[in-house]
Scaffold this motif. Structure first.
Motif, PDB file in Angstrom:
ATOM      1  N   ASN A 124     -16.692  47.011  63.289  1.00  0.00           N
ATOM      2  CA  ASN A 124     -15.878  47.836  64.198  1.00  0.00           C
ATOM      3  C   ASN A 124     -14.659  48.451  63.523  1.00  0.00           C
ATOM      4  O   ASN A 124     -13.638  48.678  64.171  1.00  0.00           O
ATOM      5  CB  ASN A 124     -15.428  47.013  65.411  1.00  0.00           C
ATOM      6  N   ASN A 125     -14.730  48.694  62.218  1.00  0.00           N
ATOM      7  CA  ASN A 125     -13.609  49.286  61.476  1.00  0.00           C
ATOM      8  C   ASN A 125     -12.310  48.523  61.689  1.00  0.00           C
ATOM      9  O   ASN A 125     -11.219  49.104  61.700  1.00  0.00           O
ATOM     10  CB  ASN A 125     -13.424  50.757  61.855  1.00  0.00           C
ATOM     11  N   GLU A 126     -12.417  47.210  61.833  1.00  0.00           N
ATOM     12  CA  GLU A 126     -11.246  46.360  62.053  1.00  0.00           C
ATOM     13  C   GLU A 126     -10.381  46.329  60.801  1.00  0.00           C
ATOM     14  O   GLU A 126     -10.867  46.029  59.706  1.00  0.00           O
ATOM     15  CB  GLU A 126     -11.687  44.944  62.416  1.00  0.00           C
ATOM     16  N   ALA A 127      -9.100  46.656  60.962  1.00  0.00           N
ATOM     17  CA  ALA A 127      -8.207  46.733  59.806  1.00  0.00           C
ATOM     18  C   ALA A 127      -6.934  45.926  59.998  1.00  0.00           C
ATOM     19  O   ALA A 127      -6.011  46.029  59.182  1.00  0.00           O
ATOM     20  CB  ALA A 127      -7.853  48.190  59.510  1.00  0.00           C
ATOM     21  N   GLY A 128      -6.866  45.092  61.039  1.00  0.00           N
ATOM     22  CA  GLY A 128      -5.647  44.332  61.299  1.00  0.00           C
ATOM     23  C   GLY A 128      -5.252  43.419  60.148  1.00  0.00           C
ATOM     24  O   GLY A 128      -4.088  43.353  59.744  1.00  0.00           O
ATOM     25  N   GLY A 129      -6.249  42.699  59.599  1.00  0.00           N
ATOM     26  CA  GLY A 129      -5.961  41.823  58.472  1.00  0.00           C
ATOM     27  C   GLY A 129      -5.582  42.588  57.227  1.00  0.00           C
ATOM     28  O   GLY A 129      -4.743  42.141  56.429  1.00  0.00           O
ATOM     29  N   LEU A 130      -6.190  43.760  57.027  1.00  0.00           N
ATOM     30  CA  LEU A 130      -5.843  44.589  55.880  1.00  0.00           C
ATOM     31  C   LEU A 130      -4.383  45.040  55.945  1.00  0.00           C
ATOM     32  O   LEU A 130      -3.697  45.097  54.925  1.00  0.00           O
ATOM     33  CB  LEU A 130      -6.756  45.817  55.816  1.00  0.00           C
ATOM     34  N   ARG A 131      -3.924  45.355  57.145  1.00  0.00           N
ATOM     35  CA  ARG A 131      -2.538  45.809  57.285  1.00  0.00           C
ATOM     36  C   ARG A 131      -1.559  44.716  56.872  1.00  0.00           C
ATOM     37  O   ARG A 131      -0.472  44.995  56.343  1.00  0.00           O
ATOM     38  CB  ARG A 131      -2.268  46.238  58.737  1.00  0.00           C
ATOM     39  N   THR A 132      -1.924  43.451  57.100  1.00  0.00           N
ATOM     40  CA  THR A 132      -1.064  42.356  56.659  1.00  0.00           C
ATOM     41  C   THR A 132      -0.932  42.349  55.142  1.00  0.00           C
ATOM     42  O   THR A 132       0.169  42.215  54.602  1.00  0.00           O
ATOM     43  CB  THR A 132      -1.632  41.002  57.134  1.00  0.00           C
ATOM     44  N   ALA A 133      -2.074  42.496  54.443  1.00  0.00           N
ATOM     45  CA  ALA A 133      -2.043  42.524  52.986  1.00  0.00           C
ATOM     46  C   ALA A 133      -1.346  43.776  52.463  1.00  0.00           C
ATOM     47  O   ALA A 133      -0.668  43.739  51.429  1.00  0.00           O
ATOM     48  CB  ALA A 133      -3.454  42.420  52.432  1.00  0.00           C
ATOM     49  N   LEU A 134      -1.510  44.897  53.162  1.00  0.00           N
ATOM     50  CA  LEU A 134      -0.801  46.118  52.776  1.00  0.00           C
ATOM     51  C   LEU A 134       0.704  45.945  52.949  1.00  0.00           C
ATOM     52  O   LEU A 134       1.497  46.444  52.142  1.00  0.00           O
ATOM     53  CB  LEU A 134      -1.298  47.296  53.613  1.00  0.00           C
ATOM     54  N   GLY A 250       8.100  46.429  54.906  1.00  0.00           N
ATOM     55  CA  GLY A 250       6.723  46.424  54.433  1.00  0.00           C
ATOM     56  C   GLY A 250       5.725  46.650  55.553  1.00  0.00           C
ATOM     57  O   GLY A 250       4.720  47.338  55.381  1.00  0.00           O
ATOM     58  N   ILE A 251       6.001  46.064  56.716  1.00  0.00           N
ATOM     59  CA  ILE A 251       5.107  46.226  57.871  1.00  0.00           C
ATOM     60  C   ILE A 251       5.079  47.680  58.323  1.00  0.00           C
ATOM     61  O   ILE A 251       4.017  48.233  58.637  1.00  0.00           O
ATOM     62  CB  ILE A 251       5.562  45.298  59.023  1.00  0.00           C
ATOM     63  N   MET A 252       6.236  48.313  58.358  1.00  0.00           N
ATOM     64  CA  MET A 252       6.303  49.712  58.771  1.00  0.00           C
ATOM     65  C   MET A 252       5.609  50.611  57.744  1.00  0.00           C
ATOM     66  O   MET A 252       4.896  51.554  58.099  1.00  0.00           O
ATOM     67  CB  MET A 252       7.766  50.134  58.957  1.00  0.00           C
ATOM     68  N   ALA A 253       5.804  50.300  56.455  1.00  0.00           N
ATOM     69  CA  ALA A 253       5.191  51.118  55.406  1.00  0.00           C
ATOM     70  C   ALA A 253       3.670  50.981  55.429  1.00  0.00           C
ATOM     71  O   ALA A 253       2.945  51.933  55.126  1.00  0.00           O
ATOM     72  CB  ALA A 253       5.742  50.709  54.038  1.00  0.00           C
TER      73      ALA A 253
END
Length: 318
Positions: A124-134, A250-253
């Protein structure tokens, strides 16, 4: 030298490091650290070393494979038909992958130039965990999502990750030793085999110099020191570094960092070789773990030590 090996839908990668020049040690943390870096701690051990005789800073481009899993605090339920974990809930970054992200960021910081790119496969194109690492500091991500991937076993997962990694042409690929919801521990070496790259497992420290990596590989007796040419695939053990906390900045970026979304067609992978259609593993039975029985409470009436010894003797502990 890297082994030349391939697999269905994933031909060997004969790529090489983007630079043959040696790397030089860089400063990790310190007063100058800002943004999404966690403030350095004086006694925090460094698990990354880059050495050089020329003093020249070079790019260090690292790919980190990360998995997004259901929150262990609310893991959801098993599908009774497929006997697999339902992934229709919000997914988070697998904690075991945060150590690879941190080690990759330290390598790039020490090199002075380069970036960390995340590679992940999720429904489902889930990216929530990726955003944490980003938010931790990774520069971007590649996310593979396709309905045909449902039911993929370890080898199918490795095929997809290898094809996505190939697009990034990294100097180094980092992974966890195993995921927190699968525990197969086979994907890192399968990815290396499909890419035709050296594989080092259970890495606790990495030193890069002159186009080669020296890895301290954790063992029961201590560690082995393994040297291999770059690019290579190294799985990182949990706890070897302390992952930084994403800052508000970092979260905003992370919201504006690029996440390239791909499907199987974009990777050139035949759907018949992955998912349920290509799975070589099958879950034949699932069962709930037995409830833990209450222990025996011994009230000391002068003979408690004898009863404890008898209890341990029955367990064949003594």
């Amino acid at each position: 030298m890297p082994r030349q090996a391939g697999g269905p839908g994933v031909p060997p990668w004969n790529g090489s490091s983007t630079t043959d020049e040696p790397y030089v040690a860089g400063r990790l943390g310190g007063p100058e650290t800002t943004g999404d870096r966690r403030p350095s701690r004086k006694h925090l051990p460094r698990m990354v070393r880059l050495s050089s005789t020329s003093g020249t800073l070079c790019d260090m481009n690292v790919v980190v494979c990360v998995k997004q899993i259901p929150d262990p605090a609310d893991p959801g339920a098993l599908d009774p038909e497929t006997r697999t974990l339902k992934r229709d809930v919000k997914l988070i970054l697998d904690e075991s992958d945060s150590y690879g992200v941190e080690m990759g960021l330290q390598l790039v910081d020490a090199a002075g130039e380069g970036e960390v790119t995340l590679v992940s496969m999720a429904p489902n194109n889930e990216a929530g965990g990726l955003r944490t690492a980003l938010a931790m500091g990774a520069a971007g991500a590649v996310l593979v999502s396709d309905e045909a991937l449902a039911g993929s076993d370890a080898l199918s997962t490795a095929k997809v990750l290898a094809a996505a990694i190939r697009r990034c042409e990294p100097d180094l690929v980092l992974t966890a030793t195993e995921s927190s919801d699968g525990y197969t521990g086979t994907v890192p070496v399968q990815v290396a085999e499909l890419l035709g790259l050296p594989s080092v497992t259970f890495g606790k420290e990495i030193e890069v110099s002159g186009g080669a990596a020296t890895v301290r590989r954790q063992t029961e007796a201590g560690y082995d020191e393994v040297e291999c040419p770059l690019p290579a695939v190294v799985s990182v053990t949990a706890g070897v570094v302390e992952p930084r906390y994403p800052s508000f900045k970092g979260i905003m970026a992370a919201k504006n960092k690029p996440v390239e979304e791909l499907d199987l067609a974009g990777l050139g992978i035949d759907p018949a070789t992955v998912g349920w259609a290509g799975a070589r593993q099958e879950i034949t039975e699932i069962a709930e773990a037995p409830a833990r029985e209450a222990g025996e409470i011994i009230h000391d009436e002068g003979d408690a030590h004898e009863r404890i010894l008898a209890f341990l003797d029955d367990l064949k502990v003594l």
